[in-house]
Design a protein around this motif. Structure first.
Motif, PDB file in Angstrom:
ATOM      1  N   HIS A 190     -17.140  72.671  26.078  1.00  0.00           N
ATOM      2  CA  HIS A 190     -17.555  73.679  25.332  1.00  0.00           C
ATOM      3  C   HIS A 190     -16.662  73.818  24.291  1.00  0.00           C
ATOM      4  O   HIS A 190     -16.803  73.755  22.817  1.00  0.00           O
ATOM      5  CB  HIS A 190     -17.977  74.730  26.060  1.00  0.00           C
ATOM      6  CG  HIS A 190     -18.370  76.197  25.058  1.00  0.00           C
ATOM      7  ND1 HIS A 190     -17.405  76.994  24.769  1.00  0.00           N
ATOM      8  CD2 HIS A 190     -19.425  76.358  24.419  1.00  0.00           C
ATOM      9  CE1 HIS A 190     -18.075  77.989  23.807  1.00  0.00           C
ATOM     10  NE2 HIS A 190     -18.957  77.380  23.894  1.00  0.00           N
ATOM     11  N   ALA A 191     -15.327  73.750  24.570  1.00  0.00           N
ATOM     12  CA  ALA A 191     -14.367  74.401  23.583  1.00  0.00           C
ATOM     13  C   ALA A 191     -14.035  73.109  22.635  1.00  0.00           C
ATOM     14  O   ALA A 191     -14.069  73.324  21.376  1.00  0.00           O
ATOM     15  CB  ALA A 191     -12.975  74.382  24.271  1.00  0.00           C
TER      16      ALA A 191
ATOM     17  N   ALA B 152     -22.005  77.901  36.496  1.00  0.00           N
ATOM     18  CA  ALA B 152     -21.001  77.641  37.480  1.00  0.00           C
ATOM     19  C   ALA B 152     -20.171  78.796  37.846  1.00  0.00           C
ATOM     20  O   ALA B 152     -19.804  79.114  38.884  1.00  0.00           O
ATOM     21  CB  ALA B 152     -19.847  76.399  36.827  1.00  0.00           C
ATOM     22  N   GLU B 153     -20.018  79.423  36.779  1.00  0.00           N
ATOM     23  CA  GLU B 153     -19.281  80.960  37.209  1.00  0.00           C
ATOM     24  C   GLU B 153     -20.212  81.797  37.980  1.00  0.00           C
ATOM     25  O   GLU B 153     -19.487  82.565  38.874  1.00  0.00           O
ATOM     26  CB  GLU B 153     -18.808  81.594  35.721  1.00  0.00           C
ATOM     27  CG  GLU B 153     -17.756  81.060  34.910  1.00  0.00           C
ATOM     28  CD  GLU B 153     -18.038  81.275  33.390  1.00  0.00           C
ATOM     29  OE1 GLU B 153     -18.771  82.215  32.877  1.00  0.00           O
ATOM     30  OE2 GLU B 153     -17.341  80.714  32.591  1.00  0.00           O
TER      31      GLU B 153
ATOM     32  N   TYR C 209     -23.026  72.900  26.981  1.00  0.00           N
ATOM     33  CA  TYR C 209     -21.917  73.363  28.150  1.00  0.00           C
ATOM     34  C   TYR C 209     -21.577  74.819  28.293  1.00  0.00           C
ATOM     35  O   TYR C 209     -21.119  75.070  29.472  1.00  0.00           O
ATOM     36  CB  TYR C 209     -20.856  72.618  27.321  1.00  0.00           C
ATOM     37  CG  TYR C 209     -20.959  70.949  27.505  1.00  0.00           C
ATOM     38  CD1 TYR C 209     -21.283  70.554  28.563  1.00  0.00           C
ATOM     39  CD2 TYR C 209     -20.859  70.346  26.102  1.00  0.00           C
ATOM     40  CE1 TYR C 209     -21.180  68.923  28.660  1.00  0.00           C
ATOM     41  CE2 TYR C 209     -21.002  69.026  26.388  1.00  0.00           C
ATOM     42  CZ  TYR C 209     -21.256  68.505  27.492  1.00  0.00           C
ATOM     43  OH  TYR C 209     -21.344  66.963  27.466  1.00  0.00           O
ATOM     44  N   ARG C 210     -22.109  75.716  27.343  1.00  0.00           N
ATOM     45  CA  ARG C 210     -21.896  76.899  27.653  1.00  0.00           C
ATOM     46  C   ARG C 210     -22.819  77.490  28.886  1.00  0.00           C
ATOM     47  O   ARG C 210     -22.323  78.403  29.572  1.00  0.00           O
ATOM     48  CB  ARG C 210     -21.608  77.880  26.312  1.00  0.00           C
ATOM     49  CG  ARG C 210     -21.485  79.441  26.609  1.00  0.00           C
ATOM     50  CD  ARG C 210     -20.103  79.339  27.047  1.00  0.00           C
ATOM     51  NE  ARG C 210     -20.204  80.542  27.975  1.00  0.00           N
ATOM     52  CZ  ARG C 210     -19.509  80.765  29.017  1.00  0.00           C
ATOM     53  NH1 ARG C 210     -19.059  79.872  29.553  1.00  0.00           N
ATOM     54  NH2 ARG C 210     -19.498  81.994  29.730  1.00  0.00           N
ATOM     55  N   ALA C 211     -23.916  77.111  28.652  1.00  0.00           N
ATOM     56  CA  ALA C 211     -24.902  77.481  29.841  1.00  0.00           C
ATOM     57  C   ALA C 211     -24.520  76.893  31.098  1.00  0.00           C
ATOM     58  O   ALA C 211     -24.733  77.500  32.050  1.00  0.00           O
ATOM     59  CB  ALA C 211     -26.329  76.875  29.384  1.00  0.00           C
ATOM     60  N   LEU C 212     -23.799  75.598  31.132  1.00  0.00           N
ATOM     61  CA  LEU C 212     -23.656  75.035  32.318  1.00  0.00           C
ATOM     62  C   LEU C 212     -22.333  76.142  32.827  1.00  0.00           C
ATOM     63  O   LEU C 212     -22.273  76.135  34.085  1.00  0.00           O
ATOM     64  CB  LEU C 212     -23.163  73.410  32.049  1.00  0.00           C
ATOM     65  CG  LEU C 212     -24.347  72.816  32.165  1.00  0.00           C
ATOM     66  CD1 LEU C 212     -23.961  71.530  31.572  1.00  0.00           C
ATOM     67  CD2 LEU C 212     -25.096  72.506  33.345  1.00  0.00           C
TER      68      LEU C 212
ATOM     69  N   VAL D  80     -30.370  72.213  31.498  1.00  0.00           N
ATOM     70  CA  VAL D  80     -30.777  71.377  32.600  1.00  0.00           C
ATOM     71  C   VAL D  80     -30.319  71.807  34.045  1.00  0.00           C
ATOM     72  O   VAL D  80     -30.887  71.161  35.046  1.00  0.00           O
ATOM     73  CB  VAL D  80     -30.379  69.820  32.420  1.00  0.00           C
ATOM     74  CG1 VAL D  80     -30.858  69.389  31.080  1.00  0.00           C
ATOM     75  CG2 VAL D  80     -28.806  69.817  32.387  1.00  0.00           C
ATOM     76  N   GLY D  81     -29.411  72.700  34.251  1.00  0.00           N
ATOM     77  CA  GLY D  81     -28.740  73.137  35.425  1.00  0.00           C
ATOM     78  C   GLY D  81     -27.833  72.056  35.965  1.00  0.00           C
ATOM     79  O   GLY D  81     -27.565  70.805  35.513  1.00  0.00           O
ATOM     80  N   MET D  82     -27.094  72.533  36.739  1.00  0.00           N
ATOM     81  CA  MET D  82     -25.748  71.934  37.400  1.00  0.00           C
ATOM     82  C   MET D  82     -26.295  70.716  38.311  1.00  0.00           C
ATOM     83  O   MET D  82     -25.237  69.653  38.281  1.00  0.00           O
ATOM     84  CB  MET D  82     -24.834  72.889  38.181  1.00  0.00           C
ATOM     85  CG  MET D  82     -23.990  73.747  37.049  1.00  0.00           C
ATOM     86  SD  MET D  82     -23.204  75.026  38.310  1.00  0.00           S
ATOM     87  CE  MET D  82     -22.151  73.888  39.503  1.00  0.00           C
TER      88      MET D  82
END
Length: 134
Positions: free
Chosen positions: A45-46, A29-30, A22-25, A77-79
Motif C-alpha cells: 500500500h505504501a 489482516a488487522e 492493498y489497504r482493504a487487504l 478479493v479477500g485474503m
C-alpha cells in the motif's frame, strides 16, 4: 503523438486503485490479527500510495488538472484469494509503465516512470512492498 498528461492521469487512477486494493487487504489482516500479512499489505500500500503522490506532483508540474479520486472504490478479493488477483494487477501495472516508456517523454517524466516501473516489477515478482526509494 500521445497525450502524456492523459496517460499519466490514467496511471494515477490505477495507482489509487492499487492503494485501495492493498489497504482493504491490510484492514482484513488487522481484523484477523495477522500482523505479518498486515505488514506485507501495508508495505505494498505504501509503495502504491507513493506512486500516486509522485504522479500527482508530476501532473501538477505539467500544468495538468488532477481528477478527484476520493470517491473511488477498490476491488475487494479477500485474503484467501489475494495472490492471484494481486499478481494479475501488478503485471498489468508493469505493462502500463513499459508502454508509457515507449512514448516520447521529457527526461523528468521518463526518470519517474522508470523508477515506478522498477518498483512494480518487484511487486509482480514478490508480491511484497517497500521498494520505493524514500
Amino acid at each position: 503523438m500521445a497525450d502524456i498528461p492523459k496517460l499519466l492521469a490514467e496511471a494515477r487512477a490505477a495507482e489509487k486503485a492499487q492503494a485501495l486494493f492493498y489497504r482493504a487487504l491490510a484492514a482484513e489482516a488487522e481484523e484477523r490479527g495477522d500482523a505479518a500479512l498486515a505488514e506485507r499489505y501495508n508495505d505494498l500500500h505504501a509503495d502504491e500510495q507513493h506512486h500516486l503522490s509522485r504522479l500527482s506532483v508530476r501532473l501538477m508540474e505539467m500544468g495538468a488538472p488532477l481528477a478527484e479520486l476520493g470517491e473511488m472504490k477498490g476491488e475487494r478479493v479477500g485474503m484467501d484469494r489475494w495472490e492471484p488477483a494481486a499478481r494479475i494487477r501488478e503485471e498489468a501495472e508493469v505493462l502500463r509503465y513499459e508502454s508509457l516508456l515507449g512514448e516520447a517523454l521529457d527526461p523528468k517524466t521518463d526518470a519517474l516512470l522508470r523508477e515506478i516501473l522498477d518498483t512494480e516489477r518487484h511487486h509482480a515478482e514478490e508480491l511484497g512492498g517497500k521498494w520505493t526509494p524514500a
